[in-house]
Design a protein around this motif. Structure first.
Motif, PDB file in Angstrom:
ATOM      1  N   ALA A   1       0.828  -1.202   0.000  1.00  0.00           N
ATOM      2  CA  ALA A   1       0.000   0.000   0.000  1.00  0.00           C
ATOM      3  C   ALA A   1       0.866   1.257   0.000  1.00  0.00           C
ATOM      4  O   ALA A   1       0.613   2.227  -0.733  1.00  0.00           O
ATOM      5  CB  ALA A   1      -0.927  -0.016   1.218  1.00  0.00           C
ATOM      6  N   ALA A   2       1.919   1.234   0.824  1.00  0.00           N
ATOM      7  CA  ALA A   2       2.799   2.396   0.902  1.00  0.00           C
ATOM      8  C   ALA A   2       3.515   2.617  -0.439  1.00  0.00           C
ATOM      9  O   ALA A   2       3.663   3.758  -0.908  1.00  0.00           O
ATOM     10  CB  ALA A   2       3.813   2.195   2.019  1.00  0.00           C
ATOM     11  N   PHE A   3       3.922   1.509  -1.073  1.00  0.00           N
ATOM     12  CA  PHE A   3       4.650   1.652  -2.353  1.00  0.00           C
ATOM     13  C   PHE A   3       3.733   2.193  -3.438  1.00  0.00           C
ATOM     14  O   PHE A   3       4.137   3.003  -4.274  1.00  0.00           O
ATOM     15  CB  PHE A   3       5.236   0.304  -2.772  1.00  0.00           C
ATOM     16  N   ARG A   4       2.436   1.724  -3.431  1.00  0.00           N
ATOM     17  CA  ARG A   4       1.493   2.245  -4.430  1.00  0.00           C
ATOM     18  C   ARG A   4       1.309   3.751  -4.266  1.00  0.00           C
ATOM     19  O   ARG A   4       1.277   4.502  -5.254  1.00  0.00           O
ATOM     20  CB  ARG A   4       0.145   1.533  -4.301  1.00  0.00           C
ATOM     21  N   ALA A   5       1.229   4.200  -3.038  1.00  0.00           N
ATOM     22  CA  ALA A   5       1.058   5.639  -2.799  1.00  0.00           C
ATOM     23  C   ALA A   5       2.295   6.409  -3.261  1.00  0.00           C
ATOM     24  O   ALA A   5       2.186   7.474  -3.901  1.00  0.00           O
ATOM     25  CB  ALA A   5       0.804   5.883  -1.312  1.00  0.00           C
ATOM     26  N   LEU A   6       3.466   5.863  -2.950  1.00  0.00           N
ATOM     27  CA  LEU A   6       4.702   6.520  -3.389  1.00  0.00           C
ATOM     28  C   LEU A   6       4.808   6.547  -4.928  1.00  0.00           C
ATOM     29  O   LEU A   6       5.235   7.545  -5.519  1.00  0.00           O
ATOM     30  CB  LEU A   6       5.937   5.807  -2.818  1.00  0.00           C
ATOM     31  N   ASN A   7       4.386   5.450  -5.558  1.00  0.00           N
ATOM     32  CA  ASN A   7       4.476   5.352  -7.018  1.00  0.00           C
ATOM     33  C   ASN A   7       3.553   6.349  -7.704  1.00  0.00           C
ATOM     34  O   ASN A   7       3.878   6.907  -8.755  1.00  0.00           O
ATOM     35  CB  ASN A   7       4.167   3.921  -7.473  1.00  0.00           C
ATOM     36  N   GLU A   8       2.358   6.573  -7.091  1.00  0.00           N
ATOM     37  CA  GLU A   8       1.433   7.557  -7.650  1.00  0.00           C
ATOM     38  C   GLU A   8       2.049   8.961  -7.573  1.00  0.00           C
ATOM     39  O   GLU A   8       1.943   9.752  -8.524  1.00  0.00           O
ATOM     40  CB  GLU A   8       0.106   7.527  -6.882  1.00  0.00           C
ATOM     41  N   ARG A   9       2.685   9.257  -6.464  1.00  0.00           N
ATOM     42  CA  ARG A   9       3.362  10.548  -6.338  1.00  0.00           C
ATOM     43  C   ARG A   9       4.533  10.635  -7.359  1.00  0.00           C
ATOM     44  O   ARG A   9       4.789  11.687  -7.955  1.00  0.00           O
ATOM     45  CB  ARG A   9       3.890  10.734  -4.918  1.00  0.00           C
ATOM     46  N   TRP A  10       5.205   9.518  -7.532  1.00  0.00           N
ATOM     47  CA  TRP A  10       6.333   9.447  -8.502  1.00  0.00           C
ATOM     48  C   TRP A  10       5.857   9.779  -9.914  1.00  0.00           C
ATOM     49  O   TRP A  10       6.469  10.574 -10.626  1.00  0.00           O
ATOM     50  CB  TRP A  10       6.938   8.043  -8.442  1.00  0.00           C
ATOM     51  N   GLU A  11       4.745   9.144 -10.316  1.00  0.00           N
ATOM     52  CA  GLU A  11       4.242   9.356 -11.669  1.00  0.00           C
ATOM     53  C   GLU A  11       3.781  10.791 -11.892  1.00  0.00           C
ATOM     54  O   GLU A  11       3.754  11.281 -13.027  1.00  0.00           O
ATOM     55  CB  GLU A  11       3.086   8.393 -11.969  1.00  0.00           C
ATOM     56  N   ALA A  12       3.393  11.451 -10.827  1.00  0.00           N
ATOM     57  CA  ALA A  12       2.917  12.829 -10.963  1.00  0.00           C
ATOM     58  C   ALA A  12       4.065  13.822 -11.170  1.00  0.00           C
ATOM     59  O   ALA A  12       3.843  14.949 -11.611  1.00  0.00           O
ATOM     60  CB  ALA A  12       2.124  13.228  -9.711  1.00  0.00           C
ATOM     61  N   VAL A  13       5.281  13.393 -10.832  1.00  0.00           N
ATOM     62  CA  VAL A  13       6.449  14.271 -11.012  1.00  0.00           C
ATOM     63  C   VAL A  13       6.877  14.246 -12.487  1.00  0.00           C
ATOM     64  O   VAL A  13       6.837  13.206 -13.144  1.00  0.00           O
ATOM     65  CB  VAL A  13       7.617  13.812 -10.108  1.00  0.00           C
ATOM     66  N   GLY A  14       7.291  15.390 -13.021  1.00  0.00           N
ATOM     67  CA  GLY A  14       7.692  15.474 -14.434  1.00  0.00           C
ATOM     68  C   GLY A  14       9.046  14.828 -14.706  1.00  0.00           C
ATOM     69  O   GLY A  14       9.596  14.096 -13.873  1.00  0.00           O
ATOM     70  N   HIS A  15       9.602  15.150 -15.888  1.00  0.00           N
ATOM     71  CA  HIS A  15      10.861  14.553 -16.330  1.00  0.00           C
ATOM     72  C   HIS A  15      12.031  15.016 -15.461  1.00  0.00           C
ATOM     73  O   HIS A  15      12.009  16.091 -14.863  1.00  0.00           O
ATOM     74  CB  HIS A  15      11.160  14.937 -17.777  1.00  0.00           C
ATOM     75  N   VAL A  16      13.059  14.158 -15.434  1.00  0.00           N
ATOM     76  CA  VAL A  16      14.322  14.500 -14.763  1.00  0.00           C
ATOM     77  C   VAL A  16      15.411  14.524 -15.839  1.00  0.00           C
ATOM     78  O   VAL A  16      15.205  14.027 -16.949  1.00  0.00           O
ATOM     79  CB  VAL A  16      14.659  13.461 -13.675  1.00  0.00           C
ATOM     80  N   PRO A  17      16.605  15.085 -15.545  1.00  0.00           N
ATOM     81  CA  PRO A  17      17.684  15.075 -16.535  1.00  0.00           C
ATOM     82  C   PRO A  17      17.986  13.666 -17.024  1.00  0.00           C
ATOM     83  O   PRO A  17      18.012  12.716 -16.237  1.00  0.00           O
ATOM     84  CB  PRO A  17      18.874  15.666 -15.754  1.00  0.00           C
ATOM     85  N   ARG A  18      18.214  13.545 -18.321  1.00  0.00           N
ATOM     86  CA  ARG A  18      18.361  12.222 -18.937  1.00  0.00           C
ATOM     87  C   ARG A  18      19.495  11.413 -18.309  1.00  0.00           C
ATOM     88  O   ARG A  18      19.347  10.215 -18.083  1.00  0.00           O
ATOM     89  CB  ARG A  18      18.622  12.396 -20.437  1.00  0.00           C
ATOM     90  N   ASP A  19      20.619  12.057 -18.037  1.00  0.00           N
ATOM     91  CA  ASP A  19      21.750  11.291 -17.515  1.00  0.00           C
ATOM     92  C   ASP A  19      21.533  10.800 -16.083  1.00  0.00           C
ATOM     93  O   ASP A  19      22.168   9.848 -15.633  1.00  0.00           O
ATOM     94  CB  ASP A  19      23.031  12.137 -17.578  1.00  0.00           C
ATOM     95  N   ALA A  20      20.594  11.435 -15.353  1.00  0.00           N
ATOM     96  CA  ALA A  20      20.327  11.018 -13.972  1.00  0.00           C
ATOM     97  C   ALA A  20      19.185  10.000 -13.887  1.00  0.00           C
ATOM     98  O   ALA A  20      18.984   9.374 -12.843  1.00  0.00           O
ATOM     99  CB  ALA A  20      19.996  12.238 -13.115  1.00  0.00           C
ATOM    100  N   ARG A  21      18.427   9.841 -14.963  1.00  0.00           N
ATOM    101  CA  ARG A  21      17.221   9.002 -14.954  1.00  0.00           C
ATOM    102  C   ARG A  21      17.500   7.543 -14.606  1.00  0.00           C
ATOM    103  O   ARG A  21      16.815   6.975 -13.742  1.00  0.00           O
ATOM    104  CB  ARG A  21      16.519   9.100 -16.308  1.00  0.00           C
ATOM    105  N   PRO A  22      18.489   6.858 -15.233  1.00  0.00           N
ATOM    106  CA  PRO A  22      18.678   5.431 -14.935  1.00  0.00           C
ATOM    107  C   PRO A  22      18.935   5.153 -13.458  1.00  0.00           C
ATOM    108  O   PRO A  22      18.414   4.176 -12.903  1.00  0.00           O
ATOM    109  CB  PRO A  22      19.892   5.055 -15.797  1.00  0.00           C
ATOM    110  N   LYS A  23      19.711   5.991 -12.813  1.00  0.00           N
ATOM    111  CA  LYS A  23      20.068   5.725 -11.421  1.00  0.00           C
ATOM    112  C   LYS A  23      18.868   5.852 -10.491  1.00  0.00           C
ATOM    113  O   LYS A  23      18.587   4.948  -9.673  1.00  0.00           O
ATOM    114  CB  LYS A  23      21.170   6.698 -10.984  1.00  0.00           C
ATOM    115  N   VAL A  24      18.118   6.962 -10.629  1.00  0.00           N
ATOM    116  CA  VAL A  24      16.997   7.164  -9.698  1.00  0.00           C
ATOM    117  C   VAL A  24      15.876   6.168  -9.973  1.00  0.00           C
ATOM    118  O   VAL A  24      15.225   5.657  -9.051  1.00  0.00           O
ATOM    119  CB  VAL A  24      16.509   8.630  -9.762  1.00  0.00           C
ATOM    120  N   GLU A  25      15.615   5.849 -11.253  1.00  0.00           N
ATOM    121  CA  GLU A  25      14.588   4.861 -11.571  1.00  0.00           C
ATOM    122  C   GLU A  25      15.023   3.473 -11.108  1.00  0.00           C
ATOM    123  O   GLU A  25      14.200   2.659 -10.690  1.00  0.00           O
ATOM    124  CB  GLU A  25      14.299   4.863 -13.072  1.00  0.00           C
ATOM    125  N   GLY A  26      16.336   3.192 -11.207  1.00  0.00           N
ATOM    126  CA  GLY A  26      16.845   1.902 -10.750  1.00  0.00           C
ATOM    127  C   GLY A  26      16.600   1.687  -9.257  1.00  0.00           C
ATOM    128  O   GLY A  26      16.338   0.556  -8.811  1.00  0.00           O
TER     129      GLY A  26
END
Length: 409
Positions: free
Chosen positions: A300-325
């Protein structure tokens, strides 16, 4: 009558000069004494001596021509031969003969010198012609042109040859210069045509570049500008003034577009940097759910965090793999917990695991009994064969027991 070693005056006033051929009449003298007559004609002799001496010096020390020297010698020889002087006329003739030999020698020397100079001039002009003919095929337009002009100056400083030879060599020399000038003119005419074609091609590129300068289709337009630059380089150079003007317009159009894109990207980069900070905070919060202790609450906690995650816009391309990982790692940990829970609580799977374990245990027990019987009967070969089969069944049994433990059995 009066006399001296080289002449005398008789009673009639006739003056004689003594020569190897005998006495020769010099003239007559009626105006004074015989001594005065001899003195007069002796002075004429001294005059001839002086004139011959002067001519000798001119021949030896000046560039008096052979023709003029010969004329002067013959004039003096005539005066000597006319016997109008009293003195050693034969000595004068010998001096004149020696002077003739000197003039002849000088004439031959000058002739040889002129021949040498002519030969040197011929070789020099032939060398100039050869070099000019080689330069006529050169594509080094500036240096070859300058060298040909220098060769003309050198040619003008050389002596002329005989008319036929000089004309023939000059014709070859002039033809080589003309051939070079013709090739150079054709080259620059072709170059002008190429530059005009380049100017027309670049006019079109500039027009397109200027039409794109206001575009906001950043990706496609930037790619098109790169293509235009490639086409610009391939078009060649236009005339210098046109080239500079066209390049300034082309570069100016690019600058307008890329400056606008740079402003937009700067704003976007600032926004994406802020988005990255938010997602890193969310990833940190998600990572606190691992290791999973309460699967339902963690999901339940992860679903709530993921919804907040999806609401955030794009991040710099070179930083994307690390934070998404980081988020994916938490998600995989939850999935593994779910799979383990499912296996542990699934009755059918547990029953199948228990049944398989029982079957394998029975087979192991049976093989051990057969091994003991074979050894008791002394059949070690059969016993060894059954031992290998037992090892395989035992390995399967161990795996089955481990799986059964995961179900809590």
């Amino acid at each position: 009558m009066s006399s001296d070693p080289w002449g005398r005056v008789d009673e009639t006033g006739t003056v004689y000069v003594r020569t190897a051929e005998g006495e020769q009449v010099v003239g007559s003298w009626q105006a004074g004494s015989p001594e005065e007559a001899l003195a007069y004609f002796e002075r004429k002799y001294e005059g001839l001596v002086v004139e011959i001496g002067l001519l000798e010096r001119r021949v030896k020390t000046t560039d008096l021509s052979s023709k003029d020297a010969t004329t002067a010698i013959e004039h003096l020889r005539g005066q000597v031969d006319e016997h109008h002087a009293v003195g050693d006329l034969e000595a004068l003739r010998k001096r004149l003969d020696a002077l003739v030999a000197t003039v002849d020698s000088r004439r031959e020397e000058r002739k040889a010198q002129r021949a040498k100079q002519t030969d040197e001039a011929r070789h020099a002009k032939e060398a100039l012609v050869t070099e000019a003919e080689e330069l006529a095929q050169s594509d080094q337009w500036r240096s070859a042109g300058e060298r040909l002009r220098a060769l003309v100056d050198t040619w003008k400083g050389l002596p002329r040859l005989d008319r036929k030879s000089d004309d023939e060599l000059w014709h070859r020399f002039s033809h080589a210069r003309s051939a070079f000038s013709k090739r150079r003119k054709a080259h620059f005419a072709a170059l002008d045509a190429q530059r005009e074609d380049a100017r027309k091609a670049k006019e079109k590129l500039v027009a397109e570049a200027e039409s794109l300068s206001g575009s906001t289709d950043w990706g496609d337009t930037a790619a098109r500008y790169r293509e235009l630059m490639t086409e610009w380089k391939a078009a060649g150079r236009a005339q210098r003034e046109a080239e500079d003007d066209l390049w300034n317009r082309f570069r100016g159009a690019q600058d307008v577009f890329f400056a606008a894109r740079g402003e937009v990207f700067a704003e976007r980069d600032a926004e994406q940097t802020e988005n990255l900070k938010i997602k890193e905070d969310l990833a940190t919060e998600a990572e606190r759910l691992v290791p999973v202790t309460d699967l339902k609450a963690a999901r339940a906690a992860f679903r709530a965090l993921n919804e907040r995650w999806e609401a955030v816009g794009h991040v710099p391309r070179d930083a994307r793999p690390k934070v998404e990982g980081r988020m994916h790692a938490v998600e995989r940990a939850l999935q593994e917990s779910e799979e383990n829970e499912w296996r542990r609580t699934n009755p059918e799977a547990r029953a199948r695991a228990a049944g398989l374990t029982g079957q394998l245990q029975g087979a192991v027990d049976k093989l051990r009994t057969q091994i003991d019987a074979a050894r008791a009967a002394g059949n070690n070969a059969k016993a060894d064969k059954l031992v290998k089969e037992l090892e395989g069944r035992q390995a399967l049994l161990d795996q089955a027991l481990k799986g059964l433990q995961e179900f809590g059995g």
